[in-house]
Every structure is written in C-alpha cells, then in structure tokens.
Design a protein around this motif. Structure first.
Motif, PDB file in Angstrom:
ATOM      1  N   MET A 177       0.850  -1.176   0.000  1.00  0.00           N
ATOM      2  CA  MET A 177       0.000   0.000   0.000  1.00  0.00           C
ATOM      3  C   MET A 177       0.895   1.238   0.000  1.00  0.00           C
ATOM      4  O   MET A 177       1.841   1.331   0.765  1.00  0.00           O
ATOM      5  N   VAL A 178       0.579   2.168  -0.860  1.00  0.00           N
ATOM      6  CA  VAL A 178       1.306   3.419  -0.948  1.00  0.00           C
ATOM      7  C   VAL A 178       0.607   4.442  -0.076  1.00  0.00           C
ATOM      8  O   VAL A 178      -0.609   4.593  -0.127  1.00  0.00           O
ATOM      9  N   VAL A 179       1.384   5.143   0.742  1.00  0.00           N
ATOM     10  CA  VAL A 179       0.850   6.218   1.569  1.00  0.00           C
ATOM     11  C   VAL A 179       1.648   7.475   1.248  1.00  0.00           C
ATOM     12  O   VAL A 179       2.870   7.505   1.405  1.00  0.00           O
ATOM     13  N   LEU A 180       0.963   8.502   0.770  1.00  0.00           N
ATOM     14  CA  LEU A 180       1.601   9.764   0.435  1.00  0.00           C
ATOM     15  C   LEU A 180       1.036  10.840   1.352  1.00  0.00           C
ATOM     16  O   LEU A 180      -0.048  11.355   1.125  1.00  0.00           O
ATOM     17  N   SER A 181       1.769  11.153   2.381  1.00  0.00           N
ATOM     18  CA  SER A 181       1.284  12.164   3.312  1.00  0.00           C
ATOM     19  C   SER A 181       1.799  13.555   2.947  1.00  0.00           C
ATOM     20  O   SER A 181       1.217  14.556   3.327  1.00  0.00           O
ATOM     21  N   LYS A 182       2.887  13.606   2.202  1.00  0.00           N
ATOM     22  CA  LYS A 182       3.433  14.877   1.769  1.00  0.00           C
ATOM     23  C   LYS A 182       3.851  14.713   0.313  1.00  0.00           C
ATOM     24  O   LYS A 182       4.568  13.776  -0.042  1.00  0.00           O
ATOM     25  N   ILE A 183       3.408  15.622  -0.541  1.00  0.00           N
ATOM     26  CA  ILE A 183       3.632  15.473  -1.971  1.00  0.00           C
ATOM     27  C   ILE A 183       5.013  15.960  -2.387  1.00  0.00           C
ATOM     28  O   ILE A 183       5.684  15.330  -3.188  1.00  0.00           O
ATOM     29  N   TYR A 184       5.455  17.070  -1.858  1.00  0.00           N
ATOM     30  CA  TYR A 184       6.790  17.547  -2.241  1.00  0.00           C
ATOM     31  C   TYR A 184       7.802  17.149  -1.171  1.00  0.00           C
ATOM     32  O   TYR A 184       7.497  17.108   0.009  1.00  0.00           O
ATOM     33  N   THR A 185       8.981  16.768  -1.647  1.00  0.00           N
ATOM     34  CA  THR A 185      10.026  16.300  -0.720  1.00  0.00           C
ATOM     35  C   THR A 185      11.300  17.138  -0.800  1.00  0.00           C
ATOM     36  O   THR A 185      12.149  17.031   0.063  1.00  0.00           O
ATOM     37  N   ARG A 186      11.446  17.904  -1.856  1.00  0.00           N
ATOM     38  CA  ARG A 186      12.639  18.710  -2.137  1.00  0.00           C
ATOM     39  C   ARG A 186      13.867  17.864  -2.483  1.00  0.00           C
ATOM     40  O   ARG A 186      14.926  18.413  -2.742  1.00  0.00           O
ATOM     41  N   THR A 187      13.732  16.538  -2.487  1.00  0.00           N
ATOM     42  CA  THR A 187      14.901  15.700  -2.771  1.00  0.00           C
ATOM     43  C   THR A 187      15.281  15.723  -4.251  1.00  0.00           C
ATOM     44  O   THR A 187      16.374  15.310  -4.611  1.00  0.00           O
ATOM     45  N   GLY A 188      14.401  16.199  -5.107  1.00  0.00           N
ATOM     46  CA  GLY A 188      14.702  16.265  -6.535  1.00  0.00           C
ATOM     47  C   GLY A 188      15.102  17.635  -7.020  1.00  0.00           C
ATOM     48  O   GLY A 188      15.281  17.849  -8.223  1.00  0.00           O
ATOM     49  N   ASP A 189      15.284  18.571  -6.099  1.00  0.00           N
ATOM     50  CA  ASP A 189      15.589  19.947  -6.497  1.00  0.00           C
ATOM     51  C   ASP A 189      16.916  20.095  -7.225  1.00  0.00           C
ATOM     52  O   ASP A 189      17.108  21.049  -7.973  1.00  0.00           O
ATOM     53  N   ALA A 190      17.822  19.170  -7.050  1.00  0.00           N
ATOM     54  CA  ALA A 190      19.132  19.246  -7.719  1.00  0.00           C
ATOM     55  C   ALA A 190      19.148  18.434  -9.015  1.00  0.00           C
ATOM     56  O   ALA A 190      20.214  18.215  -9.598  1.00  0.00           O
ATOM     57  N   GLY A 191      17.953  17.976  -9.480  1.00  0.00           N
ATOM     58  CA  GLY A 191      17.883  17.287 -10.755  1.00  0.00           C
ATOM     59  C   GLY A 191      18.054  15.781 -10.679  1.00  0.00           C
ATOM     60  O   GLY A 191      18.327  15.144 -11.687  1.00  0.00           O
ATOM     61  N   GLN A 192      17.897  15.206  -9.482  1.00  0.00           N
ATOM     62  CA  GLN A 192      17.979  13.755  -9.346  1.00  0.00           C
ATOM     63  C   GLN A 192      16.680  13.218  -8.763  1.00  0.00           C
ATOM     64  O   GLN A 192      15.904  13.947  -8.145  1.00  0.00           O
ATOM     65  N   THR A 193      16.477  11.924  -8.972  1.00  0.00           N
ATOM     66  CA  THR A 193      15.311  11.236  -8.425  1.00  0.00           C
ATOM     67  C   THR A 193      15.751   9.842  -7.991  1.00  0.00           C
ATOM     68  O   THR A 193      16.824   9.375  -8.385  1.00  0.00           O
ATOM     69  N   ALA A 194      14.933   9.196  -7.194  1.00  0.00           N
ATOM     70  CA  ALA A 194      15.256   7.845  -6.725  1.00  0.00           C
ATOM     71  C   ALA A 194      14.514   6.814  -7.563  1.00  0.00           C
ATOM     72  O   ALA A 194      13.324   6.959  -7.833  1.00  0.00           O
ATOM     73  N   LEU A 195      15.230   5.773  -7.950  1.00  0.00           N
ATOM     74  CA  LEU A 195      14.602   4.633  -8.607  1.00  0.00           C
ATOM     75  C   LEU A 195      13.917   3.764  -7.547  1.00  0.00           C
ATOM     76  O   LEU A 195      14.055   4.019  -6.347  1.00  0.00           O
TER      77      LEU A 195
END
Length: 190
Positions: free
Chosen positions: A1-19
């Motif tokens: 089950m996916v739980v999204l309590s916060k939509i923005y994380t700021r972890t992608g602000d430098a142009g990266q994302t997590a696989l």
C-alpha cells in the motif's frame, strides 16, 4: 500500500530522483525517461476515457492499472539482485501481454481489412486513442533503448509493443467499427 502524506520532498531539487531500489539518478536518465513516458501514456488514456463508455472504458481502466505496474517494473533495475535477495518486485507478466492480444483479436473481428493507412482522428475517442498509441509507441522505443544498455523485463517491452497495436485497433472501433476511419490519400494535396 502506498501512503503519500506529503507530496513535495525537495529531494529532486538538484535534478535527481530515486529509482525503485533507492538508487539516485539524474531525472533525464534513460530509465526515468522510459517510465516517465509510460506515465505520460497513462495520462493520455485518462483523456480518452472522457469519451469512452462500457467495455471500452473498462478496458482502458485495466490498461491504466497495467501501466502503473509497468512503471513500477521499469523503475526497479537489478532484476537478478532482487531475486538473490529474496525480494520479488512487481513485474509485467506474459498473461498481461496475452490479454492485450486476445482483446486485439476480438476487436479486429468487427473490422474490415485496411486498404490504406488511416489518418489519426475521426471521433473524439478515436483521436484520443491515436494519441495514446503514439505516446505508448514512444514509451516502447525508450524501453527498447534502455534494454540495450541495462536489464529490462522483456515482457514489459512486449506489453508496450502490443499496447500501441491495441490503441490502433481500438481507435478503429471508436470510428464506427472502422467505417468512419479517415483514409490516407497519397499525394492528395499536391
């Protein structure tokens, strides 16, 4: 089950994302391009569903769910490492491809053979299904390109290949079972 309590994380602000395995990559990474385009295809289906009813809408809904499975599949590299670790990630399986083939065959029985290429358009639903077809074909090209350099589930690539065919045939169904298809007339505007 996916739980999204916060939509923005700021972890992608430098142009990266997590696989899916937690590895961070550039947002323009080939894997991100592939599953991002699958997401785009899913959004075009949402537009098509505005014009779909009955069986067509139910089929499109199933495909949308499959595309989330496909995105989860593509965002999780290192298939061999997962199995060694005892983790079984969500992957597209052969029966999902076979279901598309069966649906294509069933729709195709209602259609006369083509005697010309057809132009995307006709009814609003057909026009949207042709957009779905072209975006899913681009997703397929990106997945094939990715498979040339990294592990990709072969069933995921097969699914995308069948999916664009499914949209083509469904577009003809949406054009009064092909009777309202707009045929290409070579050189007509010379």
């Amino acid at each position: 089950m996916v739980v999204l309590s916060k939509i923005y994380t700021r972890t992608g602000d430098a142009g990266q994302t997590a696989l899916g395995n937690g590895v961070r990559v550039a947002k323009h990474d080939a894997r991100v391009q592939a599953y991002g385009t699958v997401d785009e295809a899913n959004s075009t289906i949402g537009l098509a569903r505005l014009h779909a009813t009955g069986e067509m809408d139910e089929a499109l809904k199933r495909i949308q769910n499959d595309l989330f499975d496909l995105g989860a599949d593509l965002c999780r590299p290192d298939m061999a490492k997962d199995h060694e670790a005892g983790y079984v990630p969500l992957r597209i399986i052969a029966s999902q491809v076979t279901r598309l083939e069966s649906e294509i065959d069933a729709m195709n029985t209602k259609l006369e053979p083509l005697r010309s290429f057809i132009l995307p358009g006709g009814s609003p639903l057909a026009a949207h299904l042709h957009l779905c077809r072209t975006v899913s074909r681009r997703a397929e090209r990106l997945a094939v390109e990715l498979a040339g350099v990294e592990d990709v589930n072969p069933e995921a690539v097969k699914y995308l290949n069948r999916l664009s065919d499914w949209f083509f045939v469904a577009g003809r169904i949406a054009n009064d079972d092909g009777r309202a298809d707009i045929l290409w007339v070579p050189g007509a505007s010379r």
